[in-house]
Write a protein that holds these residues in place. Structure first.
Motif, PDB file in Angstrom:
ATOM      1  N   ALA A 183       0.797  -1.298   0.159  1.00 32.58           N
ATOM      2  CA  ALA A 183       0.169   0.024   0.228  1.00 32.58           C
ATOM      3  C   ALA A 183       0.846   1.373   0.008  1.00 32.58           C
ATOM      4  O   ALA A 183       2.099   1.159   0.274  1.00 32.58           O
ATOM      5  N   TYR A 184       0.260   2.190  -0.160  1.00 31.48           N
ATOM      6  CA  TYR A 184       0.988   3.753   0.027  1.00 31.48           C
ATOM      7  C   TYR A 184       1.526   3.946   1.028  1.00 31.48           C
ATOM      8  O   TYR A 184       1.352   3.411   2.224  1.00 31.48           O
ATOM      9  N   SER A 185       2.927   4.055   0.962  1.00 32.68           N
ATOM     10  CA  SER A 185       3.829   4.294   2.027  1.00 32.68           C
ATOM     11  C   SER A 185       4.259   5.625   2.514  1.00 32.68           C
ATOM     12  O   SER A 185       4.211   6.569   1.736  1.00 32.68           O
ATOM     13  N   ARG A 186       4.379   6.090   3.939  1.00 35.23           N
ATOM     14  CA  ARG A 186       4.842   7.175   4.265  1.00 35.23           C
ATOM     15  C   ARG A 186       6.139   7.242   4.905  1.00 35.23           C
ATOM     16  O   ARG A 186       6.279   7.957   5.654  1.00 35.23           O
ATOM     17  N   ARG A 187       6.847   6.437   4.456  1.00 31.84           N
ATOM     18  CA  ARG A 187       8.127   6.086   4.730  1.00 31.84           C
ATOM     19  C   ARG A 187       8.909   7.329   4.368  1.00 31.84           C
ATOM     20  O   ARG A 187       8.686   7.697   3.460  1.00 31.84           O
ATOM     21  N   PRO A 188      10.106   8.107   5.149  1.00 29.13           N
ATOM     22  CA  PRO A 188      10.533   9.216   4.529  1.00 29.13           C
ATOM     23  C   PRO A 188      11.178   9.131   3.334  1.00 29.13           C
ATOM     24  O   PRO A 188      11.171   9.798   2.559  1.00 29.13           O
ATOM     25  N   GLU A 189      11.782   7.970   3.141  1.00 31.45           N
ATOM     26  CA  GLU A 189      12.895   7.830   1.880  1.00 31.45           C
ATOM     27  C   GLU A 189      11.695   7.855   0.458  1.00 31.45           C
ATOM     28  O   GLU A 189      12.075   8.185  -0.373  1.00 31.45           O
ATOM     29  N   VAL A 190      10.449   7.109   0.824  1.00 27.78           N
ATOM     30  CA  VAL A 190       9.410   7.112  -0.416  1.00 27.78           C
ATOM     31  C   VAL A 190       9.019   8.481  -0.467  1.00 27.78           C
ATOM     32  O   VAL A 190       8.803   8.859  -1.833  1.00 27.78           O
ATOM     33  N   LEU A 191       8.547   9.305   0.482  1.00 27.70           N
ATOM     34  CA  LEU A 191       8.017  10.452   0.345  1.00 27.70           C
ATOM     35  C   LEU A 191       9.181  11.475  -0.338  1.00 27.70           C
ATOM     36  O   LEU A 191       8.983  12.433  -0.990  1.00 27.70           O
ATOM     37  N   ALA A 192      10.255  11.406   0.020  1.00 24.27           N
ATOM     38  CA  ALA A 192      11.540  12.139  -0.479  1.00 24.27           C
ATOM     39  C   ALA A 192      11.671  11.724  -1.916  1.00 24.27           C
ATOM     40  O   ALA A 192      11.851  12.696  -2.835  1.00 24.27           O
ATOM     41  N   GLU A 193      11.512  10.700  -2.362  1.00 22.42           N
ATOM     42  CA  GLU A 193      11.745  10.290  -3.746  1.00 22.42           C
ATOM     43  C   GLU A 193      10.700  10.929  -4.444  1.00 22.42           C
ATOM     44  O   GLU A 193      10.902  11.467  -5.614  1.00 22.42           O
ATOM     45  N   TRP A 194       9.226  10.891  -4.039  1.00 26.58           N
ATOM     46  CA  TRP A 194       8.009  11.492  -4.644  1.00 26.58           C
ATOM     47  C   TRP A 194       8.296  13.137  -4.807  1.00 26.58           C
ATOM     48  O   TRP A 194       8.259  13.619  -5.665  1.00 26.58           O
ATOM     49  N   ARG A 195       8.759  13.647  -3.555  1.00 23.94           N
ATOM     50  CA  ARG A 195       8.998  15.158  -3.660  1.00 23.94           C
ATOM     51  C   ARG A 195      10.257  15.660  -4.550  1.00 23.94           C
ATOM     52  O   ARG A 195      10.309  16.791  -4.828  1.00 23.94           O
ATOM     53  N   GLY A 196      10.883  14.706  -4.744  1.00 18.76           N
ATOM     54  CA  GLY A 196      12.339  15.223  -5.584  1.00 18.76           C
ATOM     55  C   GLY A 196      11.858  14.703  -6.955  1.00 18.76           C
ATOM     56  O   GLY A 196      12.609  15.480  -7.896  1.00 18.76           O
ATOM     57  N   MET A 197      10.813  14.551  -7.455  1.00 21.01           N
ATOM     58  CA  MET A 197      10.198  14.481  -8.868  1.00 21.01           C
ATOM     59  C   MET A 197      10.073  15.730  -9.228  1.00 21.01           C
ATOM     60  O   MET A 197       9.173  16.657  -8.262  1.00 21.01           O
ATOM     61  N   SER A 198       9.924  16.040 -10.602  1.00 21.06           N
ATOM     62  CA  SER A 198       9.409  17.601 -10.995  1.00 21.06           C
ATOM     63  C   SER A 198       7.973  17.499 -11.059  1.00 21.06           C
ATOM     64  O   SER A 198       7.148  16.218 -10.823  1.00 21.06           O
ATOM     65  N   THR A 199       7.268  18.775 -11.087  1.00 20.81           N
ATOM     66  CA  THR A 199       6.072  18.787 -11.109  1.00 20.81           C
ATOM     67  C   THR A 199       5.382  18.191 -12.150  1.00 20.81           C
ATOM     68  O   THR A 199       4.292  17.469 -12.175  1.00 20.81           O
ATOM     69  N   GLU A 200       5.968  18.093 -13.279  1.00 21.17           N
ATOM     70  CA  GLU A 200       5.426  17.282 -14.667  1.00 21.17           C
ATOM     71  C   GLU A 200       5.638  15.959 -14.464  1.00 21.17           C
ATOM     72  O   GLU A 200       4.632  15.458 -14.817  1.00 21.17           O
ATOM     73  N   ALA A 201       6.528  15.500 -13.956  1.00 18.73           N
ATOM     74  CA  ALA A 201       6.562  14.006 -13.565  1.00 18.73           C
ATOM     75  C   ALA A 201       5.599  13.491 -12.758  1.00 18.73           C
ATOM     76  O   ALA A 201       5.027  12.413 -12.820  1.00 18.73           O
ATOM     77  N   GLN A 202       5.444  14.530 -11.939  1.00 14.61           N
ATOM     78  CA  GLN A 202       4.251  13.854 -10.652  1.00 14.61           C
ATOM     79  C   GLN A 202       2.668  13.868 -11.282  1.00 14.61           C
ATOM     80  O   GLN A 202       2.028  13.015 -11.244  1.00 14.61           O
ATOM     81  N   ALA A 203       2.554  14.979 -12.274  1.00 11.47           N
ATOM     82  CA  ALA A 203       1.422  15.210 -12.773  1.00 11.47           C
ATOM     83  C   ALA A 203       1.181  13.970 -13.935  1.00 11.47           C
ATOM     84  O   ALA A 203       0.075  13.402 -14.190  1.00 11.47           O
ATOM     85  N   ALA A 204       2.411  13.628 -14.670  1.00 12.78           N
ATOM     86  CA  ALA A 204       2.000  12.449 -15.729  1.00 12.78           C
ATOM     87  C   ALA A 204       2.087  11.126 -14.793  1.00 12.78           C
ATOM     88  O   ALA A 204       1.059  10.397 -15.498  1.00 12.78           O
ATOM     89  N   HIS A 205       2.733  11.131 -13.731  1.00 11.12           N
ATOM     90  CA  HIS A 205       2.308  10.043 -12.912  1.00 11.12           C
ATOM     91  C   HIS A 205       0.971   9.743 -12.503  1.00 11.12           C
ATOM     92  O   HIS A 205       0.232   8.801 -12.783  1.00 11.12           O
ATOM     93  N   ASP A 206       0.404  10.792 -12.132  1.00 16.69           N
ATOM     94  CA  ASP A 206      -0.884  10.790 -11.606  1.00 16.69           C
ATOM     95  C   ASP A 206      -1.818  10.668 -12.600  1.00 16.69           C
ATOM     96  O   ASP A 206      -2.934   9.843 -12.657  1.00 16.69           O
ATOM     97  N   ASN A 207      -1.518  11.019 -13.806  1.00 14.97           N
ATOM     98  CA  ASN A 207      -2.564  10.812 -15.209  1.00 14.97           C
ATOM     99  C   ASN A 207      -2.328   9.500 -15.425  1.00 14.97           C
ATOM    100  O   ASN A 207      -3.498   9.037 -16.021  1.00 14.97           O
ATOM    101  N   ALA A 208      -1.210   8.858 -15.460  1.00 14.61           N
ATOM    102  CA  ALA A 208      -1.083   7.675 -15.773  1.00 14.61           C
ATOM    103  C   ALA A 208      -1.913   6.857 -14.996  1.00 14.61           C
ATOM    104  O   ALA A 208      -2.611   5.622 -15.300  1.00 14.61           O
TER     105      ALA A 208
END
Length: 92
Positions: A35-60
């Motif tokens: 399931a979705y993880s709230r571990r710091p390293e997973v959140l840091a990886e997500w926050r490290g992505m660009s806004t465009e990459a996050q939006a593309a992931h969400d759309n996918a």
């Protein structure tokens, strides 16, 4: 061999196997969360992505969800049609 003897060994064996495998299953889930993880390293990886990459992931993910819903709807509709066709064959 009587049924009582088999049940007398198999039921405690099942409990023993479940008890011994639980630490392994918990270790596996901790390493690869299902399931979705709230571990710091997973959140840091997500926050490290660009806004465009996050939006593309969400759309996918949203597109995949819509495709799964459509496939489930079609499968359900097909099942109803098949049942109606079978019913018409045997109960005219």
């Amino acid at each position: 061999m009587s049924a009582a003897w088999i049940a007398g060994l198999s039921i405690p064996g099942i409990y023993l196997l479940a008890g011994l495998s639980m630490p392994l299953l918990l270790w596996w889930e901790r390493r690869r969360p299902s399931a979705y993880s709230r571990r710091p390293e997973v959140l840091a990886e997500w926050r490290g992505m660009s806004t465009e990459a996050q939006a593309a992931h969400d759309n996918a993910v949203l597109d995949a969800e819509e495709a799964a819903e459509e496939a489930a709807r079609r499968a359900g509709q097909r099942a109803v049609e098949d049942a109606a066709r079978t019913n018409a064959l045997y109960r005219p």
